[in-house]
Design an enzyme around this catalytic site. Structure first.
Site, short mmCIF file in Angstrom:
data_model
loop_
_atom_site.label_atom_id
_atom_site.label_comp_id
_atom_site.label_asym_id
_atom_site.label_seq_id
_atom_site.Cartn_x
_atom_site.Cartn_y
_atom_site.Cartn_z
N SER A 106 -41.74 -0.02 18.80
CA SER A 106 -42.07 0.14 17.39
C SER A 106 -41.41 1.39 16.82
O SER A 106 -40.20 1.53 16.86
CB SER A 106 -43.58 0.13 17.21
OG SER A 106 -43.94 0.01 15.85
N ASP A 249 -39.17 0.16 10.13
CA ASP A 249 -39.10 0.78 11.45
C ASP A 249 -38.23 -0.10 12.35
O ASP A 249 -37.74 -1.15 11.92
CB ASP A 249 -40.50 1.04 12.00
CG ASP A 249 -41.29 -0.24 12.26
OD1 ASP A 249 -40.91 -1.30 11.71
OD2 ASP A 249 -42.28 -0.19 13.01
N ASP A 251 -38.68 -2.31 14.64
CA ASP A 251 -39.00 -3.73 14.87
C ASP A 251 -39.44 -4.44 13.60
O ASP A 251 -39.87 -5.59 13.64
CB ASP A 251 -40.04 -3.88 15.98
CG ASP A 251 -41.40 -3.32 15.61
OD1 ASP A 251 -41.45 -2.30 14.89
OD2 ASP A 251 -42.42 -3.89 16.03
N ASP A 253 -41.90 -4.30 11.39
CA ASP A 253 -43.25 -4.71 11.00
C ASP A 253 -43.91 -3.67 10.09
O ASP A 253 -44.97 -3.92 9.55
CB ASP A 253 -44.12 -5.00 12.23
CG ASP A 253 -44.37 -3.78 13.11
OD1 ASP A 253 -43.74 -2.72 12.88
OD2 ASP A 253 -45.19 -3.89 14.04
#
Length: 463
Positions: A106, A249, A251, A253
């Site tokens: 993340s 970010d 990833d 999400d």
């Protein structure tokens, strides 16, 4: 830094002393435990598991170990390659797979990586399920397939289907967005956002300038989308000529916006803004975690809806959303969860809904921000000795305030004290002897003051 094991998976750094990091042996063990759990628990029975990863440098190595282990466990692997977390979540259901593994740390720095585990609904495992995976891993209670029953490997991209799903949402007003002729700047942090956001913006008819768009995992700055890390895109916007800045970010999400003048919109207000738009068309219940801004509650009640709070953690938020039938929810870190799409934080959904709202309102981004209640969150921490009874300290604070008529106490996740015009939330860390203290009020000074007041009470009981 030791390997961090939790109900949502494992997380650690790549490199360093053996046993202190996320190494191939750990990856094999926890992937094997997950596959064993899925085989015992899934009702789907497709024998397929989806694997996707962000662009961080260690991702190729981790992916190879994960995929090889799943094949050895007898599972067919659908490797979707470089893909956002929400894309991987959707791919599980689109492929009718038994589960999925997301390889991403993340917003953590480049030397971190992690395995995040999904069920057959493309959602994170519940606390009970995650605990069972950890128990299987600890006992090393798994069996590998014989040579005649090894899994099969395939590769497939789901990016276009993810974009198609976003564009098909009823509240995504692509016509209005195209007509508005937005010009935006995107910071994709040298990860998978640079692959999936350009085609989404192309479909929406948005002109964009892409910063840090090469998906090589060599992050151009600290990847957490906070103001202190975003001087590059903020300076670009300050030059003028743009309508909006978009930051994700690694990833994809989490989602943060920057106003047309180069000032931060405020990550807490990503969910608030999108929820306001959704509620204006589909009134109902909303959910966020206890550490998120009160502005969501205010906006929800303005539209005649009811707000509910959940414990911190995406799976806790989605569980509460299902329980109360929420029309939208998420987390104050820029995570938008829209059930019409799926039960997972999704920056693509957030971008499409935000641009639809902005186009319909005909406002500048800074003008839209001023339409919402103004709150400020202060973030502090209480450092304790390893032998401190943190639970006892939290109980003391709870008992001190629960009898006061103007304070509402919530203890589903640490202790949250809700005052008429502010709140304080204390949560213990699961990995170190500290209490995180978040507080919110109408000014930063007030927020910091009430947080420090509660901290002083805690310190008085540790002497």
């Amino acid at each position: 830094m030791s390997l961090i094991k939790s109900i949502s998976g494992i997380r650690g750094t790549i490199g360093g002393a053996a046993g202190d990091t996320l190494n191939p042996l750990d990856i094999v063990k926890f992937t094997s435990a997950y596959a064993t759990f899925i085989r015992k628990s899934t009702a789907n029975g497709s024998n397929k598991i989806v694997v996707g990863r962000d662009a961080r440098i260690s991702g190729e190595m981790v992916k190879n170990v994960v995929c090889g282990t799943l094949l050895g466990m007898g599972y067919d692997v659908i490797n979707i390659g470089l893909a956002s977390t929400p894309t991987t979540e959707l791919a599980v259901t689109m492929a009718q797979a038994d589960g999925g593994i997301i390889i991403t740390a993340s917003h953590n720095p480049r030397h971190w990586n992690a395995l995040k585990l999904l069920n057959a609904n493309g959602e994170f495992l519940t606390a009970a399920d995650g605990a069972e995976v950890l128990a299987i891993a600890e006992a090393e209670s798994f069996n590998y397939a014989d040579v005649d029953h090894l899994g099969k490997y395939s590769e497939e991209s789901f990016d276009q289907r993810h974009i198609d799903a976003v564009m098909s949402l009823q509240l995504v007003d692509a016509e209005a967005v195209k007509k508005a002729g937005f010009k935006v700047v995107v910071d994709a942090i040298n990860s998978v956002g640079g692959l999936i956001l350009p085609p989404l913006l192309d479909r929406l008819g948005v002109e964009y300038t892409l910063l840090n768009g090469e998906a090589n995992g060599d992050f151009a700055h600290n990847p957490e989308p906070l103001e202190k890390n975003l001087s590059g895109i903020m300076n670009e916007l300050a030059k003028g000529g743009y309508d909006l800045g978009i930051v994700v970010d690694p990833d994809v999400d989490r989602l943060a916006f920057i106003c047309e003048d180069g000032t931060m919109y405020g990550e807490e207000y990503t969910l608030v803004s999108v929820a306001d738009y959704v509620l204006s068309h589909t009134p109902g219940t909303t959910v966020s975690n206890l550490s998120s801004t009160r502005a969501l509650r205010d906006v929800t009640e303005k539209h005649g809806g009811k707000y509910s709070a959940a414990a911190v953690g995406e799976v806790n938020v989605t569980t509460k959303m299902k329980e109360v039938g929420a029309v939208i929810g998420g987390e104050g870190n820029g995570g938008v969860i829209y059930p019409e799409s799926h039960y997972g934080r999704d920056a693509l959904v957030g971008i499409a809904l935000f641009l639809s709202s902005l186009a319909q309102k005909g406002m500048k981004v800074s003008e839209l921000r001023k339409t919402f209640p103004e709150y400020f969150i202060a973030k502090n921490r209480i450092d304790l000795t390893p032998d401190t009874d943190v639970d006892a300290l939290l109980t003391t604070v709870k008992e001190m305030y629960q009898a006061q008529p103007d304070v509402t106490v919530n203890d589903i996740d640490g202790v949250k004290l809700d005052f008429p015009d502010k709140w304080v939330h204390l949560r213990k860390s699961n990995t170190e002897p500290i209490i995180r203290v978040y507080s919110e009020a109408h000014t930063m000074e007030e927020a910091d003051a009430i947080g420090k007041k509660i901290m002083d009470i805690v310190y008085s009981y540790t002497k």
